[in-house]
Design a protein around this motif. Sequence first.
Motif, short mmCIF file in Angstrom:
data_model
loop_
_atom_site.label_atom_id
_atom_site.label_comp_id
_atom_site.label_asym_id
_atom_site.label_seq_id
_atom_site.Cartn_x
_atom_site.Cartn_y
_atom_site.Cartn_z
N LEU A 181 -0.45 6.03 4.99
CA LEU A 181 0.00 5.15 6.07
C LEU A 181 1.19 4.31 5.63
O LEU A 181 2.19 4.20 6.36
N GLY A 207 -0.25 4.41 0.16
CA GLY A 207 -1.03 5.57 0.61
C GLY A 207 -0.26 6.25 1.74
O GLY A 207 0.91 5.95 2.00
N GLY A 239 0.83 -1.21 0.00
CA GLY A 239 0.00 0.00 0.00
C GLY A 239 0.86 1.26 0.00
O GLY A 239 1.64 1.45 0.94
N ALA A 267 -3.15 -1.12 3.25
CA ALA A 267 -3.93 -0.98 2.02
C ALA A 267 -5.31 -0.38 2.31
O ALA A 267 -6.25 -0.62 1.58
N GLY A 268 -5.42 0.37 3.39
CA GLY A 268 -6.69 1.02 3.69
C GLY A 268 -7.26 0.56 5.02
O GLY A 268 -6.65 -0.24 5.74
N1 LIG Z 1 -0.59 11.90 7.21
C1 LIG Z 1 -1.84 11.47 7.25
O1 LIG Z 1 -2.80 12.23 7.12
C2 LIG Z 1 -2.12 9.99 7.49
C3 LIG Z 1 -1.06 9.15 7.79
C4 LIG Z 1 -1.33 7.79 8.01
C5 LIG Z 1 -2.62 7.33 7.91
N2 LIG Z 1 -3.63 8.18 7.61
C6 LIG Z 1 -5.02 7.69 7.48
O2 LIG Z 1 -5.09 6.35 7.91
C7 LIG Z 1 -5.95 5.60 7.06
C8 LIG Z 1 -5.24 4.40 6.50
O3 LIG Z 1 -4.23 4.81 5.59
P1 LIG Z 1 -3.92 3.97 4.28
O4 LIG Z 1 -2.76 4.60 3.61
O5 LIG Z 1 -3.83 2.53 4.65
O6 LIG Z 1 -5.27 4.12 3.44
P2 LIG Z 1 -5.56 4.66 1.98
O7 LIG Z 1 -6.86 4.09 1.64
O8 LIG Z 1 -5.39 6.16 1.95
O9 LIG Z 1 -4.42 4.07 1.05
C9 LIG Z 1 -4.28 2.69 0.78
C10 LIG Z 1 -3.45 2.54 -0.47
O10 LIG Z 1 -3.21 1.17 -0.64
C11 LIG Z 1 -3.33 0.87 -2.02
N3 LIG Z 1 -3.72 -0.53 -2.15
C12 LIG Z 1 -4.96 -1.07 -1.96
N4 LIG Z 1 -4.93 -2.41 -2.18
C13 LIG Z 1 -3.65 -2.71 -2.47
C14 LIG Z 1 -2.98 -3.91 -2.80
N5 LIG Z 1 -3.61 -5.08 -2.84
N6 LIG Z 1 -1.66 -3.87 -3.07
C15 LIG Z 1 -1.00 -2.69 -3.02
N7 LIG Z 1 -1.58 -1.52 -2.74
C16 LIG Z 1 -2.89 -1.53 -2.46
C17 LIG Z 1 -4.38 1.82 -2.55
O11 LIG Z 1 -4.17 2.02 -3.93
C18 LIG Z 1 -4.14 3.06 -1.72
O12 LIG Z 1 -3.29 3.97 -2.36
C19 LIG Z 1 -6.43 6.53 5.99
O13 LIG Z 1 -7.70 7.00 6.33
C20 LIG Z 1 -5.43 7.66 6.03
O14 LIG Z 1 -6.01 8.90 5.66
C21 LIG Z 1 -3.40 9.51 7.39
#
Ligand SMILES: NC(=O)c1ccc[n+]([C@@H]2O[C@H](COP(=O)([O-])OP(=O)(O)OC[C@H]3O[C@@H](n4cnc5c(N)ncnc54)[C@H](O)[C@@H]3O)[C@@H](O)[C@H]2O)c1
Length: 807
Positions: free
Chosen positions: A157, A155, A153, A240-241
Motif C-alpha cells: 500500500l 509495504g 510503511g 503501516a498495515g
Molecule cells: N498490490 C496489492 O496487492 C496491494 C496493494 C495495496 C494494498 N494491499 C493490501 O492492503 C493492506 C494494507 O497494506 P499495507 O502495505 O499497509 O500492509 P502491510 O502489512 O503489507 O505492510 C505494512 C508495512 O509497514 C511497515 N511498518 C509497520 N510499522 C511501521 C512503522 N512504524 N514505520 C514504518 N514502517 C512500518 C511494515 O514493516 C510493513 O512492511 C494489506 O493487506 C495489503 O496486502 C495490497
Amino acid sequence: MKADREKLVVIGNGMAGISTVEQILKLSGSYDITVFGSEPHPNYNRIMLSYVLDGSKTIEDIILNDLTWYEEHGIKLYTDTTVARIDSMAKQVITEDGALVPYDKVIIATGSNPLMLPIPGCDKQGVVGFRKIEDCSNMMEAAKRYGKAAVIGGGLLGLEAAKGLVSLGMEVTVVHLMEDLMERQLDHQAASMLKAELERQGIRFAMGKQTEELLGQERVEGLRFTDGTELSCDFVVMAAGIKPNIGVAKASGIAVHKGIIVDDYMRTSMHHVYAVGECTEHRGVCYGLVAPLFEQGNVLAKHVCGVHTQPYEGSVVSTKLKISGVDVFSAGEFIEGPAHTVIVSQNDWKRTYKKILLRDGKITGAVLFGDVSEAAPLQKMVKEHTEMTDEIYGEVMGGGHCGSGGVARKVLSVESMAGEEIVCGCNGVTKQMIVDAITEQGLKTVDEIKASTGATRSCGGCKPVVEQILQYVLGDDFQTAAKQGICGCTSLSRDEIVAEIRAKGLKTTREVMHVLGWSQPEGCSKCRPALNYYLGMIDPAEHEDEKASRFVNERLHANIQKDGTYTVVPRMYGGVTTPEDLKRIADVSLKYDVKVVKVTGGQRLDLIGVKKEDLPKIWEELDMPSGYAYAKSLRTVKTCVGSQFCRFGTQDSMAIGALLERKFERLDFPAKFKMAVNGCPRNCAESCTKDIGIVGNDGGWEIFIGGNGGIKPRIADSFCKVKTDLELIDICSALIQFYRETGKYLERTSEWVERLGLESIRSAVLDNETQRKQLIERVEFALLQVEEPWKKVLEQPGTRRMLYEQV
Ligand SMILES: NC(=O)c1ccc[n+]([C@@H]2O[C@H](COP(=O)([O-])OP(=O)(O)OC[C@H]3O[C@@H](n4cnc5c(N)ncnc54)[C@H](O)[C@@H]3O)[C@@H](O)[C@H]2O)c1
Ligand SMILES: Cc1cc2nc3c(=O)[nH]c(=O)nc-3n(C[C@H](O)[C@H](O)[C@H](O)COP(=O)(O)OP(=O)(O)OC[C@H]3O[C@@H](n4cnc5c(N)ncnc54)[C@H](O)[C@@H]3O)c2cc1C
Ligand code: SF4
Ligand code: FES
C-alpha cells in the motif's frame, strides 16, 4: 417486499459483501436483500484506488455496481449508514442512528481499517490513511497545495501510495521500519532490486527508521525518528498495515480475536450470522487481499442458498505490486531455510530475478522480479505443491525442454492448466468458466470475457492469461477477433455500429442487438444508453427515446443524491435570473422543505434534498425550464457581464450566452457539455475549461474547444476567430453537430479533440463550406424535435404517478 422471502441483511457495501451478494443472486432469488455501507458510494473496486491516485483511472471507472444495479436487483441500499450492532434476540440490525431492520440472516463484511500508528502528533492536520475514495481525494487535494510527503510503511500500500503521489508532482519519502521493502513478500535480493527501480522512478527512501513523533503545530511539518534524525514534510500517509473491522461483531457479542472468528462455512458464533472478507479470522488467519474474499464468498453464497459446497479451507495468497514499470510477484514461501532447495536465476543486465523454493522436491514458494510472465503457472504450482521436474524447470526457468519460448510456450502452459484452476484470483474465475464462456457464448475479446465472467475486472493481473486462453481456444480466429467492441456484448466498434444502423435502417436498441449479434440479448448498462443515443442522433424525428435504456437520473430528470433525495436545477440562461424567478424558487424551497439552496459553478441555483414525490409538484409550481443538470446534454453557458456593464467588455457576452443556451438546450450530446462566453480576453467566465469556450475581442470572437476542468483537466484549444455573431452561431452549430455525429457515447470533447485531432475537426467544420452547411441543417432539424421533459411529465398523469408518486 414479498412476505415469503427471507430477509438477508449485509453489513458492509465493499468488495466482499457485494461479490457474495452477486453470487447469491446467481444461485437463488429467494432473499430480500438490504445492504448497509458506511461510505457514501455504491460498491467500488478498492484495489483500483491506486490507479485513481496515479491519475490513470477516475472514480467513475472504478465503480463496480452503480445505483441502477441495486435498483434492478431489488436491493435496498443504505449508503452513508453505519450499523452499530445486531440484536439476535429481536433478530434486528441496529444502525448508529437508531434505525431497526429485521433479518433472517446477516452477513458481516465490514473489511478493515488502516492501522493509524498511535504516535504523538498523529492527529495533526495532513495525516491520512489510504483506504477509501475520500482518502484518495484528500491526497489529490494535498498534492495541489503541498510539496513534500512522507509515506510511513514500505509495504504494497505504501509503495503504491508513494508512486501515486510522485505522479501528482510531490517529493515523496517512504519511511520504512525494516531494512528491506515488502519484507512480508520479498527476499533481500528482490527487495533491493525493487528499491533501486523505485528510486529510478523518483521515490526516496528512509530505511530502518521508526517514527517517534509527528512534528508541527496544527499541521504536520515533519517526522522525528528514534535515532534522533528528522524528515521535513507537510503531508503524511500512514500505510503501516490494517486492522480487521470487528466493531459490529464485538458490540453484538460475537466471538472475535484479531478478526471475527468464522468456521469453514463462514459461520460466526452467532446463529444465522455469517462473516466474509477482511473482517474475518479463519483458522487463525486474517487476509488482506481480494482473492481469499472471493473464495470465502463463493462458499458462503452456496451455503446460504442451500447449494452443496466444499468447505473453505483457507487460501494460498500471491501478490503483485501495481506500479507500472515494476513487475514483482511473490507466492508462498520466499525466505530459504535449511530444509529448502533453492533455484535462483538473476540477470543484472535485464534486471530480472527469479527464485523458486522447494521442500522435499515440491514447489512451496516463488519470487519474481522484472519478468513475471511465469507468475500464473508458478502460483498454481505453489498452491498445489507441485513436484519439480526437468520439464517444469525448463518451462519456468526458460531454455528448457519446450525450447519454443515466447507465445508458443505460454499457450502450451494454458493448455496444460486444469479446468478448475483459478485464472483470475481477484474474481474467483477458473479456466473452465472462461473456456465455457468463449465456446458457449461465442466470445471473442477480453472485454467480452470480462463482462461475462468478471475475469480481469479488478487488478488486471490475469489479463495475459485470459488472452492466452482466448488464443488457445480460438486458434486461427484469434487474430481477427482481437479487436475490441464498445462493451463486452459485441466486438463491433462505435463507428461500425453507427454505420450498420445507418445502412440497415435499424430503429430500436433491441433491433440493433439482435441484428448485429449481441452476445447478451438484453445488452448491458454500457451499450444500452450508447445505442439509444446513436439511434436518436441518426434519426431524431423517428427515434422513440427508450427511457429504460437511460441512466436513472435521466429517466427521472433529476439527480439522485447519496441520501436518496433529488435535486431541482431550473435553467438560468447565461446565468441571468429575475426577481420574479428568484421569488418562485424561494417559495417552493420553503414550501417543500428544500434542505440546501446552492449556487452552482455554472451560475444557477441547485435545490438540494427534494423528495422524489415532490419533484413534479415543484416543477409545476416553478414553471421554469429544466436545467438538465442530470443529462448528457448542454448543462450551462457561463457568462461574464460583458459589454452591457463591464468597462473592459468589447462584446455582449450575456446576450450571446443566453442565446446559445436557449438554442442548444435539451439536445442530446454524447456526454455532458458546457460552454462559456466572455466579453474580452480577461476571460472571467473561464472559457479555457469548457467544451466550447468563446472569448470576445475587438474584432469579433475567438472560439476554443475541448476544455475540461474535471478529473482530467485540459485547456481548450483555440479553434478559430470569427467576426460576427451570426458566424459564431454557425460555427458553434456545426461543431456541436460534428461532435454529436462522431463522438463516442460518454466521450467528452477533451478526449474527442485528442482522438480526432484539431486539424481534422477544422477541415470538417471550417474548410468545407458545403459540409458545414449540412451539419448546420442537421443540427437545426434535431433541435426541432426536442421538448421540455417536465412539461411532458406534467401533461401525462400516468407517467407522473408511475415514476414519482408510487413510493
Ligand atoms: N498490490 C496489492 O496487492 C496491494 C496493494 C495495496 C494494498 N494491499 C493490501 O492492503 C493492506 C494494507 O497494506 P499495507 O502495505 O499497509 O500492509 P502491510 O502489512 O503489507 O505492510 C505494512 C508495512 O509497514 C511497515 N511498518 C509497520 N510499522 C511501521 C512503522 N512504524 N514505520 C514504518 N514502517 C512500518 C511494515 O514493516 C510493513 O512492511 C494489506 O493487506 C495489503 O496486502 C495490497
Ligand atoms: C489502495 C488499495 C489497493 C489495494 N490493492 C489490492 C490489490 O492489488 N490486490 C488485492 O488483492 N488487494 C488489494 N487491496 C486490498 C483489497 O482492497 C481488500 O482486500 C478488499 O477491499 C477487502 O474487501 P472487504 O469487502 O472485506 O472490505 P472493504 O472493501 O474495506 O469493505 C468493507 C466496507 O464495509 C463498510 N463498513 C464497515 N463497517 C461498517 C458498518 N458498521 N456498517 C456499515 N458499513 C460498514 C466500510 O465502509 C467498507 O465500505 C488494496 C487495498 C487498498 C486500500
Ligand atoms: S471577461 Fe472582460 S468583459 Fe467579461 S467581465 Fe471580465 S473583464 Fe469584463
Ligand atoms: S487477478 Fe486481478 S483482475 Fe484477475
